[in-house]
Enzyme design. Structure first.
Site, PDB file in Angstrom:
ATOM      1  N   TYR A   1      -7.752  14.499  -8.530  1.00 18.43           N
ATOM      2  CA  TYR A   1      -6.862  13.793  -9.466  1.00 18.43           C
ATOM      3  C   TYR A   1      -5.960  14.802 -10.179  1.00 18.43           C
ATOM      4  O   TYR A   1      -4.738  14.614 -10.280  1.00 18.43           O
ATOM      5  CB  TYR A   1      -7.700  13.014 -10.476  1.00 18.43           C
ATOM      6  CG  TYR A   1      -6.889  12.155 -11.423  1.00 18.43           C
ATOM      7  CD1 TYR A   1      -6.526  10.857 -11.081  1.00 18.43           C
ATOM      8  CD2 TYR A   1      -6.503  12.634 -12.677  1.00 18.43           C
ATOM      9  CE1 TYR A   1      -5.791  10.063 -11.957  1.00 18.43           C
ATOM     10  CE2 TYR A   1      -5.769  11.857 -13.550  1.00 18.43           C
ATOM     11  CZ  TYR A   1      -5.420  10.566 -13.186  1.00 18.43           C
ATOM     12  OH  TYR A   1      -4.688   9.792 -14.054  1.00 18.43           O
TER      13      TYR A   1
ATOM     14  N   ASP B   1       0.882  -1.169   0.000  1.00 18.59           N
ATOM     15  CA  ASP B   1       0.000   0.000   0.000  1.00 18.59           C
ATOM     16  C   ASP B   1       0.917   1.214   0.000  1.00 18.59           C
ATOM     17  O   ASP B   1       1.596   1.491   0.994  1.00 18.59           O
ATOM     18  CB  ASP B   1      -0.889  -0.004   1.243  1.00 18.59           C
ATOM     19  CG  ASP B   1      -1.910   1.137   1.244  1.00 18.59           C
ATOM     20  OD1 ASP B   1      -1.692   2.134   0.536  1.00 18.59           O
ATOM     21  OD2 ASP B   1      -2.924   1.021   1.960  1.00 18.59           O
ATOM     22  N   VAL B   2       0.943   1.934  -1.109  1.00 24.34           N
ATOM     23  CA  VAL B   2       1.918   3.023  -1.248  1.00 24.34           C
ATOM     24  C   VAL B   2       1.639   4.195  -0.319  1.00 24.34           C
ATOM     25  O   VAL B   2       2.466   5.096  -0.192  1.00 24.34           O
ATOM     26  CB  VAL B   2       2.011   3.525  -2.710  1.00 24.34           C
ATOM     27  CG1 VAL B   2       2.521   2.428  -3.633  1.00 24.34           C
ATOM     28  CG2 VAL B   2       0.681   4.094  -3.188  1.00 24.34           C
TER      29      VAL B   2
END
Length: 263
Positions: free
Chosen positions: A156, A63-64
């Site tokens: 985003y 999980d970054v």
């Protein structure tokens, strides 16, 4: 295409979509490839596919958003293969075109946590190994949404602009070490980013089936001179170039793969 045999790479988000194409193309070019991803079933399928093509690859659930997990991923590559030559910080999720007024604090934190903080963690972990060796390739996946404001949603877009900025800052402060820092900026690519994002961010799943292309699947053609979607392999080819010795004097650059969208 380029001589990458014997290199060692880490690819985050390398088990699906563009990341899978990057992992597959690196591995089949002779790069020992370590995939870090959050989807273990997809990771197992990616490893099987790449091994069947003769590539050397392994998958590490990562999980970054966790600095410790990203550092462990990079350390695994070094422990297994003795070095790190390339990192592709590709892990990313989509916000479903959520406007600034629709974006909740939770969605903002999830999108920026994966797309931006995860990229930062990957860069930092890789540089700890690359700087002492005086060589390396840092390649970050941004987007056309990191270059223009009309392509995607608020969180985003903000995260992908920030990835470009982070990459350029590192290029100005660390390129003299022999490391290059670049982004690849895909346009409209034929992947299941909406489905993958919905599975990773289930609370945002309702946002993924709307926006550009939802009502009219052919609407994207109006914005793309090439009049088609790109392929994951076309993005991967750009990454392989940036990872190669032929790109040794290219740093701080954003390589756009978009069929002419930005133009």
């Amino acid at each position: 295409m380029f001589d990458l045999k014997g290199k060692v790479a880490v690819v985050t988000g390398g088990e699906t979509g563009i990341g899978l194409a990057i992992s597959r193309n690196l591995a089949t070019a002779g790069v020992k490839t370590v995939i870090g991803g959050i989807q273990p079933e997809a990771g197992a399928k990616a490893v099987a596919e790449i091994e069947a093509l003769g590539g050397e690859v392994l998958f590490v659930r990562t999980d970054v958003r966790s600095q410790a997990q990203v550092e462990a991923l990079v350390q695994t590559a070094v422990d297994k293969f003795g070095k790190l030559d390339i990192i592709v910080n590709n892990a990313g999720v989509f916000d479903g075109f959520a406007d600034v007024m629709e974006t909740t604090e939770e969605l903002w934190d999830q999108i920026t946590g994966i797309n931006l903080k995860g990229t930062f963690f990957g860069c930092q972990a890789a540089l700890k190994h690359m700087i002492p060796r005086g060589t390396g390739r840092v390649i970050n996946t941004s987007s056309i949404g990191g270059l223009v404001g009309r392509a995607d949603g608020a969180s985003y877009t903000a995260s992908k602009f920030a990835v470009v900025g982070l990459t350029r800052q590192m290029a100005t402060s660390h390129s003299e070490t022999g490391i290059t820092f670049n982004t690849v900026c895909p346009g409209v690519i034929a992947t299941d980013i909406r489905g993958n994002s919905a599975s990773i961010l289930p609370k945002a799943a309702h946002l993924m089936n709307r926006g550009v292309g939802a009502a009219d699947p052919e609407a994207y053609k109006k914005s793309i001179p090439a009049r088609r979607k790109g392929t994951s392999d076309e993005v991967a080819a750009a990454v392989l170039f940036l990872a190669s010795d032929e790109a040794s004097y290219i740093t701080g650059h954003s390589l756009v793969v978009d069929g002419g969208f930005v133009a």
